[in-house]
Every structure is written in C-alpha cells, then in structure tokens.
Design an enzyme around this catalytic site. Structure first.
Site, short mmCIF file in Angstrom:
data_model
loop_
_atom_site.label_atom_id
_atom_site.label_comp_id
_atom_site.label_asym_id
_atom_site.label_seq_id
_atom_site.Cartn_x
_atom_site.Cartn_y
_atom_site.Cartn_z
CD GLU A 264 -0.93 -2.76 5.02
OE1 GLU A 264 -0.45 -1.68 4.62
OE2 GLU A 264 -1.22 -3.65 4.36
CG HIS B 168 -0.49 -3.56 1.04
ND1 HIS B 168 -1.64 -3.71 1.49
CD2 HIS B 168 -0.42 -4.17 -0.23
CE1 HIS B 168 -2.43 -4.01 0.74
NE2 HIS B 168 -1.90 -4.79 -0.39
CB CYS C 161 -4.67 -2.29 -1.03
SG CYS C 161 -4.53 -3.62 -2.56
#
Lengths: 321, 204
Positions: free
Chosen positions: B177, B175, B84
C-alpha cells in the site's frame, strides 16, 4: 531475478527512499496514541494499554513546567532500557536545533526523534536539518507556515503543539483549527495567488502549492499538548488529527507528582485505566457511546493547569521559528 | 444477471495503522472500501484487509467484545489480505515475543525480525507476479520463518517468503500500500473475484 544493484537501503545517501521509509512509519502510527513515559514500568503499562508508541523522557512537560531548569534529551541509558522493555516503536526528544542530541538518538536506534519545544531550545534561529538523518523526525507546529517550514527541513510528521503539560486542550484545538483552516483557505487560490500565500506563510512555494492541490499536509498531522481525557482525544480526532500524543495526562497525579506505578497497585491501576480509555476513544472517536463507556471506566484525571493562566513568556508553544 | 461487474466492497480494519494507505490503493484499482472498527462493520464485505501498524494495539481491540472470535470465524470464509502487522495477526504462530494470533494461515512469523526503523528498507525482489521485480517496502518488518505445506510463496527476500497465499488468505510482510506498484492488491482483488465465481458455481 532482480538486479541486486537496484536494491536500496536508507543507509546510503539522502533521497526519496529515505523519505518514503520515514513517511511509511508515520503511516503505521495513524489512528493511535503515543504516550510519554519516564521509566520502564510506565512503558510497559503504555504497551499493555494499547499505545502505538512511547516517548521516552526523564520528566513529562508538567514536571518540567513545575520544576523549571534546563530540560534536555533523556539519558541514553533510560532510553535503551525502555527500548529493551517494549516491542512498539520508541520515540525520544531532542532540543530544538540540537543536532548532536539527535545524532545520539539516531545512534541509539530510536524509531522517531521529536525535535521538541517542550525541551529548552538549543538554537534560537535554526532547527535541525532533518534531511541529514535516516531516523524520521516529528516536529510541533501552530500554523501552516510553521508546519511547512519543518517539513521543508525534513520532518516526516507534524504534531500540533497545543500547550504541553497543562491538561488543558484549548491550544491543541486552536492550533488544529488554525492549520486545517489555513489549508482550506489556500485550496481556492489561483496559481498566481499561491506565490503570495508562500510569502504570507513564510513557507516554500513548492510545499504551499502541494498543499493547495491536495488539500492536506504532505505528511501525517497528529495532535499534542494538553490532551488529558478520552473526550479530548475524540475531539482532536474529529477536528482532523490523525493520531494523539498524550504527555502528562496519563501518569501525573498532582501538577508535579507522577502516579507511583512501580510501588502502588492502586495508582498503577489508575494509570492503566486512563491509558486504556484514551486508546479506545482515539480509535472510536466517532462513536459517542464507546467514548462514554471508556470515560466511565477511568479513575481520576490529571488535575491540570488552565492554559489561560500561563504568561506568554512561560508558554512552551512559542518556542520554534 | 447482467455481465457488468459491481465494484468490489473491501473492508479495511481501522483499529489503528496504515488503513488510509490501503483505501487510497483500493480507490486507484476501482474498488470501494469500508473502514472496519467493530464486528458489525464486517457485514456484506467481499473481502477484508488487515493493515500494517502495531499488532499489540490491534490485539488489544480484538480482545474486546468477542471481536477476536468473530474475526477468526470470518476469515475462514472471506478472502482476507494481511500486510505486516496484519500478516502477524493471521499467522498460526508468532515469535519475538510470542503473542496471540488468528491462526488462519499456516506460517510462523518473527516480529521486528529485520530490526528497528533505521533498518527499514525498500527492496526489489523476485516474485511470481507477471512483470518486473516487485518493489517491497519493509518498515520494522516481520519475517516468515516457516510455511506449512499448503502455503504457496509468491515473493521472497534473501530466501525468506515475503508474500504468501493459502486458500482465501494472502499475506505480505512488506507494504504494497506504500508502493505505486499495485500488483499485490490486484492479486488480492482477483482472488476475491475468483472466490465469488466459485461460490456462484457451487450454488447452481
């Protein structure tokens, strides 16, 4: 190829997808500073100085406190102007329990709604059902029970309340220590004791259990209410805050008079110096040399009001149930 | 040398943003991590992650003490993964509005291209990674509007690349994560191991 029916957007029903997206944005906002701004020029200064987000409002808490009257959601026109002026996320405040203000803010497309005790509460019993919104909410809390009640209602971020508009960090410290201490205390409880803890804290058992097992809140925990200097920011980060809200600390000169950042270059520079220094201190909170250098670069600090001199009935932090 | 592999040490830029979430994922995958806040924290890392957050805020810190120039050189020789805002920092060109970037990956990125937070979404899309469609969490996400000839597209959304690789650089507009699907981080760790093996071979 993926099955298109498996694609999900938050516009549909309320489920885990929506909550994950709300928590996702909260995750992006960690380790930074969210600044209260009252006009486009202040929003630009905040962005230039490295703020991760701005909170659009008509009067910062110090002015609300000094001027009195009913404090409400900001005019949508002001919020739109600020949204158009910066690329960072924009937050705005709704009154406690005022779900119609929150509906307006969601319609405007603000990135986070703060159901805030700084505004005059609209409901003395109920908070907003935040699950009913796709826009994430942040709420204030003074203790673990209050934080978990807000999370149960759908808050995706908690900020310790402190005492807004004072420039006195003492209550921000008190509330952060309270929450962190109460979390520590329940991590050692047995399963049967957790039922009692839920009763004591006035919070749902499932959330109490979740906190006891993980040792932390299920949403990010930021700090607000009285943070006025780089050292204040470093203090709150070391006490466990994951980000910092600064309200009146950057743009106020005297108690109820903001710096004139639109017409006075010297006062604009003062606001920039304060904003920059607090941003630097928040990231490098563990490095005293960097915080010292950042503090040295600041010209002027909000005068402030000792929180101890405020009568309990005049405190903003006691609003919220 | 013993064939036992030491755990990889991955730096996570922690100026601001989702660094915690990356550290959690690295722990699950058995890598060790170090938060990077100053240029000297880069010393001795096997790889570097530039997380999501606000790229304008990160640039503000990179502009201090020559960090920007240090990082620009560093990512040329060390495997680096940007998500991002991290992808925005790595891009050759940034639009919407234009801003400075490390120019480490030959792509053009448009910031906040999908809209504001109410437009954030979770999307399952095609990827070249083995297994089921890839879960991609988009939060106020940027869009890759151009990829250079050296850039390989590993996943996409509606025809726009969302996961790309070129040389030592991996970049995602979403994302990974924030997902329980760790294949993207695994891809990065494989890239890091591959780079180490290549470097060892060259030394011989």
């Amino acid at each position: 190829m993926a099955d298109p029916s498996s694609n999900s957007t938050p516009s549909g029903g309320i489920g885990s997808t929506t909550l994950r997206l709300k928590l996702g944005l909260a995750e992006m906002l960690k380790g930074g500073v969210i600044m209260d701004v009252m006009n486009v020029e202040q929003a630009r200064i905040a962005e230039e100085a490295g703020a991760i987000s701005v909170m659009a409002l008509e009067r910062v808490p110090a002015m609300i406190r000094a001027e009195g009257g009913v404090a409400r959601m900001a005019n949508p026109k002001l919020i739109r102007q600020i949204m158009a002026a910066v690329t960072i996320p924009v937050m705005a405040k709704a009154r406690i329990g005022h779900f119609a203000e929150a509906q307006i803010l969601q319609h405007l497309g603000v990135d986070f709604i703060d159901e805030s005790e700084v505004l005059t509460p609209a409901d003395e019993t109920h908070h907003i059902d935040k699950h009913a919104f796709t826009t994430p909410f942040v709420c204030g809390a003074r203790n673990l029970g209050e934080a978990l009640r807000r999370i149960a209602e759908g808050a995706a971020m908690i900020r310790t309340k402190g005492e807004a508009g004072t420039g006195d960090v003492v209550h921000a410290v008190q509330h952060m220590r309270q929450i962190v201490g109460e979390i520590k205390a329940i991590t050692v409880l047995s399963d049967q004791e957790l039922y009692h803890a839920a009763k004591v804290h006035g919070a749902p058992y499932e959330l109490i259990r979740m906190v006891a097992k993980s040792g932390k809140l299920p949403v990010p925990n930021f700090s607000a209410g009285g943070i006025a200097t780089p050292a204040d920011a470093a203090l709150m980060m070391q006490l466990g805050a994951e980000s910092i809200f600064v309200g009146s600390g950057i743009f106020m000169k005297e108690r109820a008079t903001p710096l004139d950042v639109e017409n006075n270059p010297i006062e604009r520079e003062e606001a920039v110096s304060r904003a920059r220094a607090i941003v630097i201190a928040t990231t490098h909170f563990n490095d005293a040399k960097i915080v010292a250098d950042a503090s040295e670069a600041v010209t002027g600090t909000m005068k402030g009001l000792a929180a101890a001199s405020i009568e309990v009935q005049d405190q903003m932090q006691t609003r919220g149930w | 040398m013993s064939p036992a592999r030491h755990p990889l040490l991955i730096g996570v830029l922690a100026l601001q943003g989702a660094y915690d979430a990356h550290v959690r994922t690295l722990v699950v995958l058995g890598a060790t991590s170090r938060l990077v806040r100053l240029p000297l924290d880069l010393h001795g890392l096997d790889g570097l992650i530039l997380p999501g957050g606000e790229s304008t805020t990160m640039l503000h810190f990179l502009d201090r003490n020559g960090f920007f120039e240090v990082l620009q050189t560093y990512v040329k020789s060390t495997p680096t993964f940007g998500t991002c805002a991290g992808a925005i920092l790595l891009a050759a060109r940034v639009e919407g509005p234009a801003q400075r970037s490390l120019d480490a990956l030959d792509i053009t990125v448009e910031r906040n291209a999908y809209g504001r937070q109410i437009d954030s979404s979770i999307f399952f899309g095609p990827s070249v990674l083995a297994g089921p469609p890839l879960e991609m969490v988009f939060i106020r996400a940027p869009r890759i509007t151009r990829t250079g000839p050296t850039v390989e597209t590993l996943a996409s959304r509606d025809g726009s690349p969302t996961l790309v690789r070129s040389g030592l650089i991996l970049a995602a507009t979403f994302h990974p994560e924030l997902s329980d699907d760790h294949r993207v981080h695994q891809t990065f760790l494989t890239l890091v191991r591959q780079h180490q093996a290549d470097a060892t071979r060259k030394r011989r």
